[in-house]
Write a protein that holds these residues in place. Sequence first.
Motif, PDB file in Angstrom:
ATOM      1  N   UNK A  36      13.499   4.102   2.895  1.00  0.00           N
ATOM      2  CA  UNK A  36      13.678   2.702   3.290  1.00  0.00           C
ATOM      3  C   UNK A  36      12.948   1.895   2.223  1.00  0.00           C
ATOM      4  N   UNK A  39       9.489   2.921   1.051  1.00  0.00           N
ATOM      5  CA  UNK A  39       9.147   4.154   1.778  1.00  0.00           C
ATOM      6  C   UNK A  39       9.912   5.304   1.130  1.00  0.00           C
ATOM      7  N   UNK A  91       0.899 -10.677   7.153  1.00  0.00           N
ATOM      8  CA  UNK A  91       1.923  -9.797   7.711  1.00  0.00           C
ATOM      9  C   UNK A  91       1.945  -8.422   7.065  1.00  0.00           C
ATOM     10  N   UNK A  94       0.772  -4.200   9.511  1.00  0.00           N
ATOM     11  CA  UNK A  94       1.871  -3.971  10.440  1.00  0.00           C
ATOM     12  C   UNK A  94       1.314  -3.681  11.831  1.00  0.00           C
ATOM     13  N   UNK A 139      -0.237   2.179   4.977  1.00  0.00           N
ATOM     14  CA  UNK A 139       0.967   1.361   5.075  1.00  0.00           C
ATOM     15  C   UNK A 139       0.589  -0.103   4.928  1.00  0.00           C
ATOM     16  N   UNK A 141       2.763  -3.697   4.744  1.00  0.00           N
ATOM     17  CA  UNK A 141       4.115  -4.233   4.862  1.00  0.00           C
ATOM     18  C   UNK A 141       4.323  -5.326   3.808  1.00  0.00           C
ATOM     19  N   UNK A 142       4.397  -4.906   2.549  1.00  0.00           N
ATOM     20  CA  UNK A 142       4.618  -5.799   1.410  1.00  0.00           C
ATOM     21  C   UNK A 142       5.868  -6.639   1.638  1.00  0.00           C
ATOM     22  N   UNK A 143       5.817  -7.902   1.281  1.00  0.00           N
ATOM     23  CA  UNK A 143       6.997  -8.738   1.448  1.00  0.00           C
ATOM     24  C   UNK A 143       8.098  -8.315   0.476  1.00  0.00           C
ATOM     25  N   UNK A 144       7.685  -7.847  -0.728  1.00  0.00           N
ATOM     26  CA  UNK A 144       8.704  -7.442  -1.699  1.00  0.00           C
ATOM     27  C   UNK A 144       8.320  -6.097  -2.311  1.00  0.00           C
ATOM     28  N   UNK A 145       8.523  -5.022  -1.532  1.00  0.00           N
ATOM     29  CA  UNK A 145       8.226  -3.703  -2.105  1.00  0.00           C
ATOM     30  C   UNK A 145       9.158  -3.474  -3.282  1.00  0.00           C
ATOM     31  N   UNK A 153       5.387   0.511   0.318  1.00  0.00           N
ATOM     32  CA  UNK A 153       4.764   0.095   1.575  1.00  0.00           C
ATOM     33  C   UNK A 153       3.942   1.246   2.145  1.00  0.00           C
ATOM     34  N   UNK A 154       4.541   2.431   2.178  1.00  0.00           N
ATOM     35  CA  UNK A 154       3.777   3.612   2.581  1.00  0.00           C
ATOM     36  C   UNK A 154       3.338   4.317   1.311  1.00  0.00           C
TER      37      UNK A 154
END
Lengths: 569, 569
Positions: A36, A39, A91, A94, A139, A141-145, A153-154
């Motif tokens: 994802x 991820x 944000x 997570x 983890x 939750x980056x806005x723009x991975x 993100x992970x």
Amino acid sequence: MRYSQYFIPTVKETPADAEVISHQLMLRAGMIRKVAAGVYNYLPLGLRSIRKVEQIVREEMNRAGAIELLMPMVTPAELWQESGRWEFYGKELLRFKDRKDGEFCLGPTHEEVITDIVRREIRSYRQLPINLYQIQTKFRDEIRPRFGLMRGREFIMKDAYSFDVDSSAADLSYDKMYQAYRRIFERCGLNFRAVEADTGSIGGSSSHEFMVLADSGEDAILSCSGCDYAANVEKAESRPFPEAKGELLPKEAVETPDRKTIEEVAAFLGIKPEQTVKALIVVADGEPVMALVRGDHDLNELKLKNFLGAAELEMADDEVYVKACGGPVGFAGPCGVTVRVIADQAIQGMCNFVVGGNAKDQHFRNANHRDFTVKAFADIRTVVAGDACPRCSGGKMEVWRGIEVGHVFKLGTKYSEKLKATYLDADGKEQVIFMGCYGIGVGRSVAACIEQNHDANGIIFPLPIAPFHCIVSALSVKEEPVVKASEDIYNRLAAAGVEVLLDDRDERPGFKFKDADLIGIPLRIVVGAKNLAEGKVELKHRKSGEVELLPIDEAVAKVQQLVAEALAQ
Amino acid sequence: MRYSQYFIPTVKETPADAEVISHQLMLRAGMIRKVAAGVYNYLPLGLRSIRKVEQIVREEMNRAGAIELLMPMVTPAELWQESGRWEFYGKELLRFKDRKDGEFCLGPTHEEVITDIVRREIRSYRQLPINLYQIQTKFRDEIRPRFGLMRGREFIMKDAYSFDVDSSAADLSYDKMYQAYRRIFERCGLNFRAVEADTGSIGGSSSHEFMVLADSGEDAILSCSGCDYAANVEKAESRPFPEAKGELLPKEAVETPDRKTIEEVAAFLGIKPEQTVKALIVVADGEPVMALVRGDHDLNELKLKNFLGAAELEMADDEVYVKACGGPVGFAGPCGVTVRVIADQAIQGMCNFVVGGNAKDQHFRNANHRDFTVKAFADIRTVVAGDACPRCSGGKMEVWRGIEVGHVFKLGTKYSEKLKATYLDADGKEQVIFMGCYGIGVGRSVAACIEQNHDANGIIFPLPIAPFHCIVSALSVKEEPVVKASEDIYNRLAAAGVEVLLDDRDERPGFKFKDADLIGIPLRIVVGAKNLAEGKVELKHRKSGEVELLPIDEAVAKVQQLVAEALAQ
């Protein structure tokens, strides 16, 4: 390991959605696959390199006296509420609820959890100092991975936390980690710089970033040509310029029709941009502030924010701009304004310069410090290549691109005060513990390594973090002598502790060589019928491209020797 | 490792909220600390044992040809929707949304993710078989997390997945894993049984559980005294009894005032419980069914559910019960009922037995098969100690308590069909891949080990998974010769590869011994001034309690030898 019984799904084409070279090559070399956004699956080859970095990190952390433990990825809201970060963290944290409506988050970092452990178990100064670390999956939750493992993100991170009786003891713990980090990245075979950095949202009093140098790096680094000084662009200090000598001329208004930018105004007036001063309006914690920097310099918003001690700082919108300087956008200047004016120290020595006139198409020539009020002079500009070093005399600043792979922080008592992590000193008095925290991005280190070490054909792994040290390419698996010799070399190297991959696939030589180049194994032994007839094999060095034709025994001995040398640190 | 510079926060008191011994001892020995319900910190000592189990698992998986990779803990909903488990999996699947409202869950197991990898990368029968595994942190939102690491929510698991061309190839992969699991638990030093088990919600055609034997085990295991047969209680098969010979007597109604239970009725009628048949009403997928078992036997609901092929099965409520048999609760019997009757095979050979009369205080004596209609005879009862073995002749079933530490499943095509994981066979025809999955609870293995190996003083670790092999206790750190000899022994053992903990704390001997016993280090060398004067030290064996007084060289050599022997597998 036999290639035919392993799992290295290489890809010929460059994947369309991978922008940077490490992301492209890790996908093509079958090291990672996306699950994802941000991820990833670490496929066998990728995992091997990651484990190599982990092991080097572990050995150096242990050598520095740090102790390994493992905290959970799921952490309860209560701890984050105690530190205040449940609200403060954006944000990227997570948050979720479990089946009983309990609030939790995925740990993006573990200051709260480790401080909770320490406050429960450490009671006396006799138990300090202590440094606890883990290598764990985080983890955010980056806005723009993006960029594969570079900003996922992970991700796998080593995070260490030191606990000391006071600030100077904490400095020693910090220095130990700083030295351990140098050894870690040296052992990984990376070309890096340790640079002074801003402490950002983690907080604390001082920090260094460890940057792998690579043209594709997201971060700019400045380092001195003459001394050890290095810092990231946000933090790099400037040195004041010598005072300009000259007679102060009378200020005069000049019409500058439609000239708004510094370049336009300077060209129109026939002067250099460095003879002008530009004024920028920012809003710091709600208050408009005018910042002055020399015409050819850039404002460093973070420096200004830190200087003002502001929690928030942003550029003013047009409405605030106009209200603050009384004129239209593009013509702000310091004369006659009532807002607070902060000037960069480079302006302190200037005379007879040009400033905006706070009216349409209007500037002032021969402005001088007598003509306006500055609240303070400070270092608020961004350092550029060629600037004088702030530390030594004669050194010039050089600019590099880098990828942050490690970060060390002095935290002071930020978390220990909030979570009440205290100890009893020798007099039985309760004292607050001083902390430091120290992170290394494990996956990102592998990606950064690839950014730094690759060519048109693929990855060029430094031996210490290569998934395998050596690949033995059997040129034809249909010729018995080739198979026999390849197996023999493979077995001898493996028995000697060399991590060796035997390419025993029934494929053409060119196909095998392409894969071997792509996955970047440092040493390659090519076993072909022709050379074998003379008892020889080729030893190819991935990095230099050098090829040696050697008797089998010599080739085996040389590989062993090269591996031993590369790992002897 | 020096005890004084390590982090082993032992606790004297038994923690109030820890019910089972492994949970108590892991807390007391400073191996774990609770962060939230079912979520733990692994402190340094606990982590060391966990890593030992991981390494044994890794070595044996590699030896069996499995390939290590690493999948993420955060997995996207789409994959789970494809398999159908997004809906089917209960609340144990912790679901949440990311900042962009994407749906994710914390992976409780990884069939979907691994099948996604394989369907994308495997195209040909030439790439099969393949077995991919990971050692990874999982999360299952258990409704009642308990017993420390025994039933946590976040836990470390090894999960492997095999992919084969067909069912018989998959059987071979399964057998390899079965054998690898035997070696793993043997190497860990555990006393265990491999038992046949139900496949449960994972699905598939057959499975084995690996059970560590311990009185405190949550699961009952049955194994034969005469052959290899072993199964868990849900799965253990029963053997039909020989037919009872005798003249069929006429059925007669008897009044059994207020006698409802089998024991009450049998006592009242002067017969044994095994001369009665009890009738239970269940609801299988909405349909009421009467199940008959011998009076002294228990219905095995799982067996009945599997026999009926029902998705749901539960005991009927009073309303359904009364409607199904036409009489009050406590007097159900098979005569004259219209619901489907399934009888346990033990009843097949019975004659002249007692059954309920479907009316208040009414039973029938001398009931026989002529008197009611049975839809089917089947094995639907729970096996008990003393039952005849279903496989061999003469063997008797014995009952054990066990803790499940591993589980192997034949999955068939359950996931590969749903996710369309196919390959092209030698004829270029598309075929569905056959799968197996294989799990080991790493943390639970350590906890189960402690359940099996402890005494009143603490843990008794088997050497292969002990956090340290040997502890050197310096009886007084104020006496120079004791310190010197202890350091010397410590250095010599460490140099020989023995994992040794030097208790260099300034504490009294009794205090040190208590800690050493509690944390369960298998070998202890005690260095005291008195023995040292004669050049001797004590070697104590944690398990047997045996103490040997040996010259230093002999003690060092013996420890090396014992460690080498224990690890030589």
